[in-house]
Design a protein around this motif. Structure first.
Motif, PDB file in Angstrom:
ATOM      1  N   GLU A  13       0.809  -1.234   0.000  1.00 55.40           N
ATOM      2  CA  GLU A  13       0.000   0.000   0.000  1.00 55.40           C
ATOM      3  C   GLU A  13       0.837   1.275   0.000  1.00 55.40           C
ATOM      4  O   GLU A  13       0.456   2.285   0.593  1.00 55.40           O
ATOM      5  CB  GLU A  13      -0.977   0.014   1.184  1.00 55.40           C
ATOM      6  N   SER A  14       1.976   1.241  -0.700  1.00 55.73           N
ATOM      7  CA  SER A  14       2.812   2.444  -0.760  1.00 55.73           C
ATOM      8  C   SER A  14       2.531   3.270  -2.014  1.00 55.73           C
ATOM      9  O   SER A  14       2.971   4.413  -2.095  1.00 55.73           O
ATOM     10  CB  SER A  14       4.294   2.063  -0.695  1.00 55.73           C
ATOM     11  N   GLY A  15       1.833   2.700  -2.996  1.00 53.87           N
ATOM     12  CA  GLY A  15       1.501   3.444  -4.210  1.00 53.87           C
ATOM     13  C   GLY A  15       2.273   2.985  -5.442  1.00 53.87           C
ATOM     14  O   GLY A  15       2.343   3.711  -6.434  1.00 53.87           O
ATOM     15  N   VAL A  18      -0.016   2.694  -8.537  1.00 51.29           N
ATOM     16  CA  VAL A  18      -0.451   4.034  -8.952  1.00 51.29           C
ATOM     17  C   VAL A  18       0.662   4.707  -9.752  1.00 51.29           C
ATOM     18  O   VAL A  18       0.426   5.263 -10.832  1.00 51.29           O
ATOM     19  CB  VAL A  18      -0.836   4.893  -7.718  1.00 51.29           C
ATOM     20  N   TYR A  33      -8.394   0.372  -4.298  1.00 52.96           N
ATOM     21  CA  TYR A  33      -7.155  -0.349  -4.016  1.00 52.96           C
ATOM     22  C   TYR A  33      -7.335  -1.839  -4.269  1.00 52.96           C
ATOM     23  O   TYR A  33      -8.301  -2.446  -3.823  1.00 52.96           O
ATOM     24  CB  TYR A  33      -6.715  -0.104  -2.569  1.00 52.96           C
ATOM     25  N   ASN A  90       5.508   5.053   1.649  1.00 55.76           N
ATOM     26  CA  ASN A  90       4.667   6.127   2.169  1.00 55.76           C
ATOM     27  C   ASN A  90       5.417   6.747   3.350  1.00 55.76           C
ATOM     28  O   ASN A  90       5.570   6.111   4.393  1.00 55.76           O
ATOM     29  CB  ASN A  90       3.320   5.563   2.625  1.00 55.76           C
ATOM     30  N   HIS A 123       6.185   8.550  -1.669  1.00 58.01           N
ATOM     31  CA  HIS A 123       4.914   8.796  -2.367  1.00 58.01           C
ATOM     32  C   HIS A 123       3.857   9.300  -1.386  1.00 58.01           C
ATOM     33  O   HIS A 123       3.485   8.610  -0.445  1.00 58.01           O
ATOM     34  CB  HIS A 123       4.439   7.519  -3.050  1.00 58.01           C
ATOM     35  N   HIS A 124       3.408  10.527  -1.625  1.00 60.29           N
ATOM     36  CA  HIS A 124       2.394  11.145  -0.787  1.00 60.29           C
ATOM     37  C   HIS A 124       1.027  10.886  -1.402  1.00 60.29           C
ATOM     38  O   HIS A 124       0.767  11.284  -2.536  1.00 60.29           O
ATOM     39  CB  HIS A 124       2.658  12.651  -0.642  1.00 60.29           C
ATOM     40  N   LYS A 125       0.183  10.217  -0.651  1.00 66.33           N
ATOM     41  CA  LYS A 125      -1.147   9.868  -1.155  1.00 66.33           C
ATOM     42  C   LYS A 125      -2.051  11.099  -1.159  1.00 66.33           C
ATOM     43  O   LYS A 125      -1.808  12.065  -0.426  1.00 66.33           O
ATOM     44  CB  LYS A 125      -1.742   8.755  -0.296  1.00 66.33           C
ATOM     45  N   SER A 128      -2.848  13.808   1.804  1.00 68.41           N
ATOM     46  CA  SER A 128      -1.867  13.700   2.893  1.00 68.41           C
ATOM     47  C   SER A 128      -1.180  15.046   3.117  1.00 68.41           C
ATOM     48  O   SER A 128      -1.210  15.927   2.261  1.00 68.41           O
ATOM     49  CB  SER A 128      -0.827  12.627   2.582  1.00 68.41           C
ATOM     50  N   ASN A 150       3.851  13.641  -5.424  1.00 66.36           N
ATOM     51  CA  ASN A 150       2.490  14.002  -5.068  1.00 66.36           C
ATOM     52  C   ASN A 150       1.776  14.255  -6.387  1.00 66.36           C
ATOM     53  O   ASN A 150       1.953  15.315  -7.001  1.00 66.36           O
ATOM     54  CB  ASN A 150       2.474  15.243  -4.171  1.00 66.36           C
TER      55      ASN A 150
END
Length: 186
Positions: A13-15, A18, A33, A90, A123-125, A128, A150
């Motif tokens: 779940e760190s991206g 994406v 997700y 993250n 990685h900024h979701k 955030s 971002n």
């Protein structure tokens, strides 16, 4: 056309997916997700990465690797013949800061890859805080190139940082190829 294999690794779940979709300009899996099972390979072609029309271009294979350690037995196969590793985490999760040391050890140090073939991505979701100043990384991670991503606030800056990284990978591949050719000639 050159071919480059780049692994996207990091905690769950760190991206990673994406960013893989963003880099490859893919719309696959956008939305909710869904954890990657094992690995997902996206192909991305860049005809003139160096900015001139003379370049041969490059086909990148982006290997979006699951952050689930239950797939650890597959990692040696994923690493085979890779040219670069992007470690995504993250920065708001303290557990991720600890975990990326393991990802670096497994995917960079054990291959062995040069630190210049590795890119760290904080990685900024969406939504955030995105604090980019107070991130302290343990050695040897603090020697790696670190970018903050971002996609809400600065997607083009993020894209440009990835293009710089890909250019450096192409340069390393070309230099390695030239060395091999010189060894054959001499």
């Amino acid at each position: 056309m050159l071919r480059a294999k780049v692994l996207l690794v990091g905690p769950r779940e760190s991206g990673k997916s994406v960013l893989a979709n963003f880099i490859s300009e893919s719309i696959e899996g956008i939305g909710s997700y869904s954890p990657t099972q094992g690995v997902r390979i996206l192909e991305y072609e860049k005809p003139n990465l160096n900015g001139n029309s003379k370049g041969a271009g490059c086909r990148f294979e982006l290997w979006d690797c699951s952050g689930d350690q239950k797939f650890e037995t597959c990692w040696p196969a994923l690493m085979k013949d890779s040219h670069g590793v992007i470690i995504i985490f993250n920065p708001e999760l303290p557990s991720h800061l600890k975990e990326i040391e393991m990802w670096y050890s497994c995917f960079v140090q054990q291959q062995p890859l040069l630190d210049s073939q590795c890119l760290l991505v904080a990685h900024h979701k969406p939504g955030s805080a995105g604090d980019t100043e107070n991130l302290s990384l343990a050695s040897p991670l603090n020697k790696l190139k670190l970018i903050h991503s971002n996609l809400e606030e600065d997607p083009e800056d993020v894209r440009m940082e990835f293009m710089k990284y890909f250019r450096s990978i192409i340069t390393l591949i070309n230099e390695s190829r030239e060395r091999e050719e010189m060894l054959i000639i001499s």
